[in-house]
Design an enzyme around this catalytic site. Structure first.
Site, PDB file in Angstrom:
ATOM      1  N   ASP A 274       5.527  14.268 -61.032  1.00 19.10           N
ATOM      2  CA  ASP A 274       5.099  14.178 -62.524  1.00 19.10           C
ATOM      3  C   ASP A 274       4.132  13.216 -62.446  1.00 19.10           C
ATOM      4  OD1 ASP A 274       7.078  15.599 -63.639  1.00 19.10           O
ATOM      5  OD2 ASP A 274       8.874  14.106 -63.187  1.00 19.10           O
TER       6      ASP A 274
ATOM      7  N   ASP B  71      15.353  23.770 -66.787  1.00 21.00           N
ATOM      8  CA  ASP B  71      15.771  22.347 -66.714  1.00 21.00           C
ATOM      9  C   ASP B  71      17.253  22.301 -67.144  1.00 21.00           C
ATOM     10  OD1 ASP B  71      13.483  21.398 -66.146  1.00 21.00           O
ATOM     11  OD2 ASP B  71      12.636  21.250 -68.132  1.00 21.00           O
TER      12      ASP B  71
END
Length: 251
Positions: free
Chosen positions: A130, A11
């Site tokens: 997600d 990330d």
């Protein structure tokens, strides 16, 4: 049977690899290109880069990091965050990505999945999801890095993206993300049982047995992790050796 893949996820925010818990409490881990090089040496099957604030901040993907990494890393590279248009997909692939991961934009503009698959091939289009549990055997889809509940049923969304031509799903559990308490087995199993395209398990890996468990109990074709690898608690090679020893076919 296809060999299972072990995938480190990086990330990236403001040019640095970062990691948090449930998308909060983010801290710096290191330089993205250096991290990717290390995982390449460890035997990673793929590497995933997410620009974690691109969608939220309304900007494009970080192509300079992609270009620098592609010159030094020789495993498939998936890039996500800020992919809004077919041109964004094209630019990411030109910069050296093998696949793109679309998440928020896929929900807001599902046509992007179809257009990307038609032009570049399904194998280039991974849809990141997600999701968060709202009831027994029921989950809802979030966008913008887990910030916004779209009120879309997870299984319905999986069926939709498969029909649109996505080649792969990267399924991240918001409930499990960064907790290191194990992958979200019920959610992963539900999705794997309801689609025929490969599913990457994401969110929650905390110990080496979690990788074996996700392959043993779900149809996931790959397992993705960040914290465990970033903080050197495990190497990719150790995970592969452990899974191999348990009878899992890994690359």
């Amino acid at each position: 049977m296809l060999a299972k893949r072990i995938i480190p996820c990086l990330d990236v925010r403001n040019g640095k690899v970062v990691k948090g818990v449930n998308f909060e409490g983010v801290r710096d881990v290191g330089d993205p290109v250096e991290c990717a090089e290390e995982y390449n040496k460890q035997g990673a099957d793929e590497i995933v880069f997410y620009d974690i604030t691109a969608s939220f901040e309304g900007r494009g993907v970080f192509l300079d990091v992609v270009r620098d990494t592609a010159k030094k890393v020789f495993v498939p590279l998936t890039v996500g965050g800020g992919i809004k248009t077919v041109d964004d997909i094209r630019e990411a692939l030109r910069a050296g990505a093998d696949k793109v991961s679309v998440n928020s934009q896929a929900v807001q503009n599902p046509q992007l999945i179809k257009d990307g698959a038609d032009i570049f091939g399904s194998q280039c289009i991974c849809v990141g999801i997600d999701a968060k549990k709202i009831a027994d055997n029921k989950w809802t889809v979030y966008i913008n890095g887990g910030r916004k509940d779209m009120g879309i049923d997870l299984i319905d969304w999986v069926h939709t993206i498969e029909k649109l031509g996505a080649g792969e799903i990267c399924l991240n559990s918001i409930d499990a993300d960064g907790t290191k308490e194990g992958f979200d087995i019920p959610m992963l199993k539900a999705v794997c049982d309801n689609c025929s395209i490969p599913v990457i398990a994401s969110g929650g890996a905390g110990k080496i047995n979690d990788f074996y468990e996700v392959f043993e109990k779900t149809g996931a074709t790959a397992a993705l992790a960040a914290s465990l690898f970033h903080f050197k608690e495990l190497t990719v090679g150790e995970v592969k050796d452990y899974c191999r020893g348990k009878g899992v076919i890994v690359r």
